[in-house]
Design an enzyme around this catalytic site. Sequence first.
Site, PDB file in Angstrom:
ATOM      1  CG  ASP A  82       2.009   2.315  12.165  1.00  0.00           C
ATOM      2  OD1 ASP A  82       1.941   3.462  12.652  1.00  0.00           O
ATOM      3  OD2 ASP A  82       1.543   1.327  12.737  1.00  0.00           O
TER       4      ASP A  82
ATOM      5  CG  ASN B 174      -3.170  -8.841  16.402  1.00  0.00           C
ATOM      6  OD1 ASN B 174      -2.472  -7.913  16.791  1.00  0.00           O
ATOM      7  ND2 ASN B 174      -3.573  -8.949  15.144  1.00  0.00           N
TER       8      ASN B 174
ATOM      9  CG  HIS C 150      -0.779  -5.148  15.665  1.00  0.00           C
ATOM     10  ND1 HIS C 150      -2.126  -5.341  15.508  1.00  0.00           N
ATOM     11  CD2 HIS C 150      -0.633  -3.804  15.839  1.00  0.00           C
ATOM     12  CE1 HIS C 150      -2.759  -4.194  15.581  1.00  0.00           C
ATOM     13  NE2 HIS C 150      -1.881  -3.240  15.790  1.00  0.00           N
TER      14      HIS C 150
HETATM   15  C1  GLP Z   1      -2.783   0.417  15.563  1.00  0.00           C
HETATM   16  C2  GLP Z   1      -1.369   1.002  15.435  1.00  0.00           C
HETATM   17  C3  GLP Z   1      -0.442   0.464  16.496  1.00  0.00           C
HETATM   18  C4  GLP Z   1      -1.114   0.575  17.856  1.00  0.00           C
HETATM   19  C5  GLP Z   1      -2.353  -0.287  17.870  1.00  0.00           C
HETATM   20  C6  GLP Z   1      -3.076  -0.284  19.201  1.00  0.00           C
HETATM   21  O1  GLP Z   1      -2.938  -0.765  14.880  1.00  0.00           O
HETATM   22  N1  GLP Z   1      -0.789   0.761  14.155  1.00  0.00           N
HETATM   23  O2  GLP Z   1       0.770   1.191  16.469  1.00  0.00           O
HETATM   24  O3  GLP Z   1      -0.233   0.164  18.863  1.00  0.00           O
HETATM   25  O4  GLP Z   1      -3.235   0.212  16.875  1.00  0.00           O
HETATM   26  O5  GLP Z   1      -3.881   0.845  19.284  1.00  0.00           O
HETATM   27  P1  GLP Z   1      -4.603   1.358  20.579  1.00  0.00           P
HETATM   28  O6  GLP Z   1      -3.579   2.059  21.391  1.00  0.00           O
HETATM   29  O7  GLP Z   1      -5.649   2.297  20.061  1.00  0.00           O
HETATM   30  O8  GLP Z   1      -5.179   0.165  21.267  1.00  0.00           O
END
Ligand code: GLP
Length: 247
Positions: free
Chosen positions: A67, A136, A138
């Site tokens: 992304d 959440n 995602h």
């Molecule tokens: C962002 C990214 C995701 C990632 C998520 C969790 O939203 N688009 O790909 O998995 O954050 O991030 P973190 O690893 O900093 O908790």
Amino acid sequence: MIIYAAKDYQDMSRKAANIMSAQIIMKPDAVLGLATGSTPVGMYRQLVEWYNKGDLDFSRISSVNLDEYRGLSGDNEQSYRYFMNTNLFDHVNIDKSRTFVPNGLEEDSDKACADYNEIIRSMGGVDIQLLGIGGNGHIGFNEPGDVFEKETHVVDLTESTIQANSRFFESMDEVPKQAYTMGIKNIMAARKILLVATGAAKAQALYDSLYGPITPNVPASILQLHNDVTVVADEDALSLIREKGLL
Ligand code: GLP
């Protein structure tokens, strides 16, 4: 699905790096599906360390990232392209022209998405897709919703994601409100999936994703239908799963 329990963040990073390295060694021209966020930073650091020791060769590797924020250029420090350059690409012998991130500056969203789907297709698909997980549930930027979005699409980020990601920006207002992300179909088409999770803030999302109903309300729950998923998570992230006696 295989779940590896790691004792802490460092252990998780090392175990995940081992799996990624195995892929690179077994298939030197592999297509890696890469992810950003704070979770994989330690894994990338480990890969760079092994590269510096001469144990890894990225010269024939290609990559596609999940992304990118809409509206950010690759040299913006908060863009995911910049993240990938500074955390991995600048430190190994990967050919940057074979590393892909959705084009955050493409204003025509249909074109940005169609172009990215075509890039993934033309590479022959992803050999191993790395995923973090949002609080959440995602994955990439596939936010909870009514349907599983299939291919690359533009998303409105949820309030909770904007808030979670605001820690990287000067203020909440600076966090982009939209992003381009691979869809669930792109992610599920990867031959292997490696999901990494750390910290108690991910415990509920991890439990819901791995053991709850498969629903677009918890995007990562779709992974239960993939036949080659490896989860590497630390004890804090696994705490609820342990509590329920499932591990
Ligand atoms: C962002 C990214 C995701 C990632 C998520 C969790 O939203 N688009 O790909 O998995 O954050 O991030 P973190 O690893 O900093 O908790």
